[in-house]
Design an enzyme around this catalytic site. Structure first.
Site, PDB file in Angstrom:
ATOM      1  N   ASP A 106       0.442  -0.771  -0.179  1.00 32.22           N
ATOM      2  CA  ASP A 106      -0.475   0.201  -0.107  1.00 32.22           C
ATOM      3  C   ASP A 106       0.482   0.968   0.533  1.00 32.22           C
ATOM      4  O   ASP A 106       1.852   1.404  -0.755  1.00 32.22           O
ATOM      5  CB  ASP A 106      -0.925  -0.326   1.357  1.00 32.22           C
ATOM      6  CG  ASP A 106      -2.314   0.252   0.744  1.00 32.22           C
ATOM      7  OD1 ASP A 106      -2.366   1.988   0.589  1.00 32.22           O
ATOM      8  OD2 ASP A 106      -3.522  -0.019   0.817  1.00 32.22           O
ATOM      9  N   HIS A 110      -3.577   6.718   3.173  1.00 34.89           N
ATOM     10  CA  HIS A 110      -4.378   5.080   3.178  1.00 34.89           C
ATOM     11  C   HIS A 110      -3.653   3.781   3.701  1.00 34.89           C
ATOM     12  O   HIS A 110      -4.345   3.259   4.211  1.00 34.89           O
ATOM     13  CB  HIS A 110      -4.332   4.549   1.308  1.00 34.89           C
ATOM     14  CG  HIS A 110      -5.685   3.955   0.840  1.00 34.89           C
ATOM     15  ND1 HIS A 110      -4.967   2.822   0.747  1.00 34.89           N
ATOM     16  CD2 HIS A 110      -5.900   3.944   0.647  1.00 34.89           C
ATOM     17  CE1 HIS A 110      -5.483   1.667   0.209  1.00 34.89           C
ATOM     18  NE2 HIS A 110      -6.618   3.308  -0.363  1.00 34.89           N
ATOM     19  N   SER A 132     -11.820  -0.286  -0.458  1.00 31.56           N
ATOM     20  CA  SER A 132      -9.973  -0.627   0.207  1.00 31.56           C
ATOM     21  C   SER A 132     -10.270  -0.600   1.384  1.00 31.56           C
ATOM     22  O   SER A 132      -9.117  -1.597   2.040  1.00 31.56           O
ATOM     23  CB  SER A 132      -9.383   0.549   0.014  1.00 31.56           C
ATOM     24  OG  SER A 132      -8.717   0.973  -1.479  1.00 31.56           O
TER      25      SER A 132
END
Length: 572
Positions: free
Chosen positions: A173, A207, A364
């Site tokens: 990620d 994220h 996600s």
């Protein structure tokens, strides 16, 4: 007379002051009809093994619900305002359940029992206990705001497993922040920053930190939020930059490196429209090393295929909202298509971010919930194939929970096989991995509460007849071969375990009144026949030859089969 007296004494002890209530996550709150009282019903049940409403008795006996207590004033005290107490119906609430330590029941069994209780005469309403979703509720202050835990029933799964450092999850990620005190950095290994090409994969977007928290934020530490498998190790691979974008070759390299580094699970909350061979080959390489790849469907609210979600070797994950519907029609929407496998909560998910917490939305956020579930299942089956774990997650997902226009029975392109269910997936894994009976066996001894009715059936009924003795001999001789076949087919194993749990209740009914005729529900019998029919071709010839006569006779002459075993049973 002596036996009846012992039963009455046992039941009286169960409702005596100070006795334990039934397990809260496996009990039912029953409100009796006006004119009946919970105290009288519980006392009658303790003394005589029955309650005043005869219809309720049948359900209690059928499911061996022997723990019957008033909800209020259970110690016999007088309420402070008796008139208000009665006017509000508080004198009519019973809690019924099994004795503490009884084997766990899957959610669909609890739903079936609740439905039967609601139909019983003398019953006004029935609810499953409000703690059904949470046997283990962590003390993290922001946990109540993490609605996804309640949607997927994660707290019930934590009664069994919470992850182990033996399982390694690669979070491929944007990196992971080093500053969040709700992440255990002793469990996080910084592997590589593919963006900067160095060994310091710090998160410059947020994220990856959010995804890592969904998987592994420390739970029950009185701090921030709770992850889903917080005792597992995390491999931090940064492939997304400060703008949340990354290159195909960086992502492909990270996938291959993580697989070589021994990662069991690869979480890929990312995707692109193009399918490059460098990416597909890396994914299939990892899959060949038995890695489980969980990948998001992306968030364009259309049927475009993003990759790596479009590859057949991954678990493609869509996102749902708090109403269990696919997220659609707003600022974003969960992609759909024939390649989707399951869905999980993805709208407004609270998790770790920088040094604090934040709510983010997207597929996600749904994907790491699947990764964490895979990690909990691997705790039961460390040597399971990635194909088996994927099939188990799909087979235990909840179907028809979303918008009926999209979430149709069986697989559909909007919700896949359904919304993941931690309680169902883990509780059935617990039974499958610990039960030596039920045809589904692994090696360790089963919980005695689960095996007790089968032991009784074997010793009190089957050993008394020549046919029964042959059935016992055939069962023990066939079990290793049947078990080996089932461990290769997760979907069939899940279906068989559901049948076995239903038969446990029927055997208990037969045990309570051996002279009574047991009524086998036709849907259960037909499903059992279907499972047996699908299992037979998977068996080695010697095992198949031993099992086939029983399967064929059960299909063509069930009445004769039961009669030869001296069991009174009908299928209807």
């Amino acid at each position: 007379m002596i036996q009846r007296g012992l039963i009455a004494l046992f039941l009286a002890a169960a409702v005596a002051r100070g006795a334990e209530l039934p397990p809260p996550h496996e009990s039912f709150i029953v409100k009796l009809a006006p004119g009946l009282t919970a105290a009288a019903a519980a006392e009658t049940f303790a003394q005589q093994g029955r309650t005043d409403p005869a219809g309720l008795d049948a359900v209690l006996r059928g499911w061996a619900l022997s723990n019957v207590r008033p909800v209020f004033c259970r110690d016999g005290r007088i309420p402070r305002d008796p008139e208000s107490f009665k006017r509000r119906g508080l004198d009519r609430y019973l809690v019924v359940g099994w004795e503490p330590g009884a084997a766990p029941r899957a959610q669909y069994i609890l739903d079936q029992i609740a439905a039967q209780l609601r139909q019983a005469p003398g019953v006004e309403e029935v609810d499953q206990n409000a703690m059904l979703q949470g046997g283990m509720t962590p003390d993290d202050p922001e946990f109540p705001d993490q609605w996804h835990h309640f949607a997927i029933h994660s707290t019930s799964a934590w009664d069994y497993v919470t992850g182990t450092p033996d399982i390694l999850i690669a979070v491929i990620d944007s990196g992971i922040s080093p500053d969040n005190d709700d992440l255990d950095y002793d469990l996080i290994s910084n592997y590589w920053d593919y963006v900067e090409d160095d060994a310091d994969p710090q998160d410059e977007y947020g994220h990856g930190t959010h995804v890592a928290g969904i998987v592994g934020a420390q739970a029950n530490n009185a701090n921030k939020v709770a992850g889903l498998a917080w005792n597992c190790r995390i491999l931090n691979c940064r492939v997304l930059d400060e703008y949340n974008t990354g290159s195909y070759y960086d992502i492909a390299a990270a996938i291959e490196d993580a697989a070589d580094a021994g990662a069991d699970i690869l979480n890929l909350s990312l995707g692109g429209l193009g399918s490059f061979s460098v990416l597909s080959n890396a994914c299939y390489y990892a899959y060949g090393l038995n890695c489980i790849l969980a990948v998001c469907m992306m968030n364009e609210d259309n049927s475009d295929t993003y990759y790596p979600a479009g590859y057949g070797c991954v678990i493609a994950v869509g996102a749902t909202d708090e109403d269990d519907a696919r997220v659609t029609g707003g600022m974003w929407g969960s992609n759909y298509g024939p390649h989707i496998d399951v869905v999980a909560p993805g709208d407004g998910i609270l998790s770790t971010w920088e040094d604090t917490t934040a709510s983010w939305s997207g597929t996600s956020m749904a994907t790491p919930m699947v990764s964490a579930l895979a990690a909990l299942l691997l705790q039961y089956w460390p040597d399971a194939t990635n194909e088996f774990i994927k099939a188990w997650i799909e087979a235990t997902a909840e179907d028809e929970v979303g918008d009926p226009a999209e979430d149709v029975p069986g697989f559909d392109e909007y919700m896949g096989n359904g919304r993941i269910n931690y309680a169902r997936a883990v509780s059935l894994a617990h039974v499958a991995s610990t039960c030596t009976l039920a045809f589904a066996a692994a090696e360790s001894p089963a919980p005695i509460a689960l095996l007790k009715p089968y032991y009784w059936l074997r010793d009190a009924k089957l050993r008394a007849t020549p046919a029964g003795r042959k059935l016992i001999a055939d069962y023990y001789a066939s079990t290793p071969g049947i078990s080996a076949a089932l461990r290769r087919d997760a979907r069939l194993l899940v279906r068989l375990l559901k049948c076995v749990e239903s038969y446990s209740a029927l055997i208990r009914q037969l045990q309570a009144k051996p002279a009574d005729t047991v009524v086998l529900p036709r849907p259960l019998w037909e499903e059992s026949r279907a499972v047996a029919g699908e299992l037979l071709p998977r068996l080695d010839p010697a095992v198949r030859d031993r099992v086939r006569p029983w399967v064929e006779r059960g299909a063509t002459d069930p009445a004769g089969l039961f009669q030869s075993l001296e069991i009174r049973a009908v299928v209807k």
